[in-house]
Structure formats: C-alpha cells, structure tokens
Design a protein around this motif. Sequence first.
Motif, short mmCIF file in Angstrom:
data_model
loop_
_atom_site.label_atom_id
_atom_site.label_comp_id
_atom_site.label_asym_id
_atom_site.label_seq_id
_atom_site.Cartn_x
_atom_site.Cartn_y
_atom_site.Cartn_z
N SER A 158 129.08 71.87 43.99
CA SER A 158 128.79 71.94 45.43
C SER A 158 129.39 73.22 45.99
CB SER A 158 129.36 70.72 46.16
OG SER A 158 130.76 70.74 46.10
N GLY A 159 129.07 73.50 47.24
CA GLY A 159 129.64 74.66 47.93
C GLY A 159 129.28 75.96 47.24
N ARG B 113 125.96 77.33 45.08
CA ARG B 113 125.15 78.47 45.53
C ARG B 113 125.08 79.54 44.44
NH1 ARG B 113 125.68 82.31 51.00
NH2 ARG B 113 124.02 83.72 50.34
N GLN B 114 126.22 79.84 43.84
CA GLN B 114 126.22 80.86 42.78
C GLN B 114 125.36 80.42 41.59
OE1 GLN B 114 130.40 81.52 42.04
NE2 GLN B 114 130.53 83.08 43.66
N ALA B 115 125.46 79.14 41.25
CA ALA B 115 124.66 78.64 40.12
C ALA B 115 123.18 78.73 40.44
CB ALA B 115 125.06 77.20 39.81
N MET B 116 122.79 78.37 41.67
CA MET B 116 121.38 78.44 42.07
C MET B 116 120.89 79.89 42.02
SD MET B 116 119.61 77.41 45.72
CE MET B 116 120.24 78.84 46.61
N GLU B 117 121.68 80.79 42.61
CA GLU B 117 121.25 82.19 42.66
C GLU B 117 121.20 82.79 41.25
OE1 GLU B 117 122.77 83.04 47.23
OE2 GLU B 117 124.01 83.74 45.57
N ASN B 118 122.16 82.44 40.42
CA ASN B 118 122.16 82.96 39.06
C ASN B 118 120.95 82.44 38.27
OD1 ASN B 118 123.29 84.33 36.76
ND2 ASN B 118 123.80 82.30 35.97
N TRP C 275 121.09 69.53 46.40
CA TRP C 275 121.06 70.91 46.90
C TRP C 275 121.44 70.94 48.38
CZ3 TRP C 275 120.69 74.22 43.05
CH2 TRP C 275 119.88 73.95 41.93
N LEU C 276 120.82 70.05 49.15
CA LEU C 276 121.10 70.01 50.59
C LEU C 276 122.55 69.55 50.83
CD1 LEU C 276 119.85 70.26 53.49
CD2 LEU C 276 119.46 67.79 53.39
N GLN C 277 122.92 68.49 50.11
CA GLN C 277 124.28 67.97 50.31
C GLN C 277 125.33 69.00 49.92
OE1 GLN C 277 124.40 64.37 48.01
NE2 GLN C 277 122.91 63.34 49.32
N GLY C 278 125.06 69.77 48.90
CA GLY C 278 126.07 70.71 48.39
C GLY C 278 126.16 72.01 49.15
N MET C 279 125.06 72.41 49.83
CA MET C 279 125.07 73.74 50.46
C MET C 279 124.65 73.73 51.93
SD MET C 279 123.41 76.24 47.56
CE MET C 279 122.17 75.15 46.90
#
Length: 469
Positions: free
Chosen positions: A131-132, A136-141, A176-180
């Motif tokens: 989360s957090g 975000r970094q994992a998604m973007e990577n 995704w929504l809950q984490g970011m």
Amino acid sequence: MLLTRQRRRAVIAGVVTVATAALGLGLSTQFASAQTTLRGAADDIGIDIGVAVNDSLLQNNQAYRELVAREFNSVTAENVMKMESVQPSQGQFNFAPGDRLVNFAQQNDMSVYGHTLVWHSQSPDWVENLSGTALRQAMENHITTTMNHWEGDIFAWDVVNEVVGDNNGQLRDSFWLQGMGENYIRWAFEAARAADPNADLYMNDYSIDGVNAKSDRYYQIAQDLVARDLLDGMGFQAHLILGQVPGTMEQNLQRFADLGLKVRITELDVRIQMPASQQELEQQAQDFQRVVEICTNIADCSGVTVWGVRDGDSWVPDVFEGYGAPLLFNDNNQPKPAYHAVLEALGGDGGPTTPPTSDPVTTTPPPTGSGCTATLTVQSPWNTGATYAGTVKANQSLSGWTVTWTWPGSERISNAWSIQGTLSGATVTASNVGYNGTLSAGQSTSFGFNITKPDGSTASVPTVTCTPA
Ligand code: G3I
C-alpha cells in the motif's frame, strides 16, 4: 471517411491472398473483388478485427493457429499479459508467453493490443499486500518495465481495467484504490505515457456499452484524462447476453469519440442459454452484426475484438452456469451464422474462404455409371447464403473434368475455389483448375463455393452431372 482512419499496423494489400496461398488453400480469383475472410474485409475498411488468444492453444493446436491467422488482423492476449503472468514475483518478469503471441502476430501481419497493466483481478499476491508509496512504485515499475519491453510491438494498452465498480458509478473498491486513493488512475496513465509515448492508452470495462451510471463515470474520468493528454481510447468489453445489445450503444460510443478518443469493442461475445437453438444462433448473428455496424458507423472506432475463437474456448460457461456458445466458430472450427453476419457487416462476401470439412447437413446422391461422379454438400448455411463443398470422384483415369447443374431457384454462386468456368448464372458449368484435373481411377478431389440465396430459405442441393474432359 474510412480511408482517413489512422491505423498503427501496416496494412499490406493482398496479405490475405498471400497468406491463403501459403496455407495451400487454393482460393480462386474468379470473384476476387469481394473479401471472404474477416481480416480481408476489415483491412479494406481500415479497422481491426481482433481476437483474444489462448496461449496453450497457440502453442499446441495447429488448426487454431491457422484459423486465427486466416480470419483476424489483430490479437489480444487472453491472459498472459496480465500482471500475475508477467510479474508473478516482485521484480521477476516473465515475458516469454507474451513474446510468443507477439512473434505469432508479427509473422502473420497482425497488430497486438495490450491487456492489461492495472487490474484488481489476476494480480499477484505480493502486490495486493502493498500500500501507499510501495504500491505506487510497484504499479509504476510494472507499467514502465512491461511497456518498455513491448515498445513498438504493442500499439495500444488497456492501462487500467475495470476501475469503476457496479455500484452506481463509484470507483471499484479494489486494493489499488484502497492502497493509493483515487489518484492512482492518473498516476498509472502518467507512467504509461512516459514509458511508451507512441502507444495508445485506453481504459476498459464491461457493462459500459450503453449509457448508464457506470459509463457516465467513465465519461467524467475520460474528460479529466483527455484534458491532461493522458488518454487516447476507450474500450467497451461488450460481454453481451443474447438479444441485449444496448439501444444506446452507438450514442454512448459516439460521446466518447466526440471527446477526441478512439473507441474500441475490446472483448465481444454474446452468450446464449444452452442448448442454443438455430433461431437463437440467428439472433446471435444479428447481435454481432449490430455491434460491428456500430463500430463501422463511428469514424474513430479502431476495431472489434472477439473474446475467443471457438465456443469451447470461451470463459463464459465457467462463469455463467448454463450459458455458452458465445463466439463466431463452433468446436469443429466451422463458422457459425454470427461469423457470416460479421463478415457482411465488415463489407465482405458472407462466406469463409475454405470449404469446411465437417458438419454436412445435406448431400446429393451421386449419379453412377459415368467416367466421374460428383456430389454437392451444404456445409454451412446462414440466412442469406451458404457454403457448399463439392467432390469429384474419378471412375477411370482423367486428365480433366466438368461438372454442371442448374439452380432450382434464385440461388447464385458468389465466389468459388478450385473450379473455373461459367459459375455465376442459373446453370453452372465448372471445370477443374490446374492442380485438380488429373485423377487416377478411384481418386477424388474437392472444390467449394459460396452462394447467395433468398433470406431464410433452405439451401437447395441440385443434381450434378460430371463429364470427363
Ligand atoms: O493458469 C491456471 C492453471 O495453472 C490452473 O490449472 C487452472 C485451474 O482452474 O487455472 C488457470 O488459470 C485460469 C486462467 O484463466 C488461465 O487459464 C483461471 O482459473 C481463470 O479464472 C482465468 O480466467 C480468465 C479470466 O479473465 C480471469 O478473470 C479467462 O480465461 C479470461 O477470458 C478472462 O478475461 C477477462 C478479461 O481479462 C477482462 N474482462 C473480462 C474477461 C472475462 O472474464
């Protein structure tokens, strides 16, 4: 208008004819102006006709590969470009199955549509537990690494999939929504734009085919992303139920197109409560035809992708108990009425290029006692036409043959293969072509053709006379 459409894939004139010849299918050029494959017709009007491809079938089933290559000019990975497949462990990318599809597509001059980068389903456990900033970094990577790998190979991506829920247009309550928080959608598109500036970036979802609260919410999100130059297209999955093409579908797609977006039918299927009757298959044909017409009516519709090849390949029966038969081909690789309807909607000629090899419905009794005998079999009837297979059997050695018959009504041949002569009138006089005239006693050869016939009438089977040349 159609010629101004931009396509990312290279359209090579005559590719279907070349591919067909390479497969040894012997398509006659007698009526070459009318296209008799989906991809031939779609190429002519500058849109994609795509299909979701199953990796295991792609590897193991030659008939499946040939059907995909013959009929479609675009592919989407049904599963192998999803996150759980591409990055099963954090930082460990597995591109091999997706590369297989890309290679197949390139060998067969097909475009590849990317599905999908950010989805709540088929994501690996490791990412669901973040989360957090870490999420975000994992998604973007994931977005950056995946899009970089297939840069230049994949012309468009479903960047986010199914981010709106089924509850009155609210964002889906995913990890995704809950984490970011809700900015994650914009962040995903920013990462995607930076990773491959030439790829078209799409949102994609089901139950947004008509105007409703869910599609309204997408419209709002789309307006925001368009204003930021982050969005290029909107994908409408169109997992439909028989007889339920939304009445507002064209209007809905047009409003997204009016935002300057491409629109695309991304996962089309039409499910039927089993067993499917002939009448239901005809209704299904109308539903498919309508959806394709909606796309061809909209200048910025980039194409239609069907979610699977043969009925037995479909996800539908696993999820909707009692439903099935949602696709264009049956499990013998034979075209269904819906196939012919899609071909007609694309401006094609209403029939397949190869004589089907099974499922005969009617056969003429062969005359006996002459130098050769011939039979006609109705292989695949549809509302306004039919595909026939013909067989010539030599009773003595032959250096050529001629078959002749007269249609009892207004049936007429529209295109034919492996025969030549006077084909298009009421009386047909057809001879062998170069490669199928020489037969030894007892040997057989085949030919085929499509006819047009009155709407809804039965495909008749005239008596055929065969004469040695
Ligand atoms: O790979 C495993 C295999 O190892 C295991 O033995 C087998 C046992 O069931 O499961 C296999 O995974 C399956 C996977 O497809 C690959 O075949 C999953 O169970 C199955 O749930 C999964 O279904 C896919 C589904 O997405 C997942 O949500 C369907 O094939 C696929 O057609 C479907 O496609 C989605 C789109 O991506 C998004 N829109 C909706 C559409 C239909 O649900």
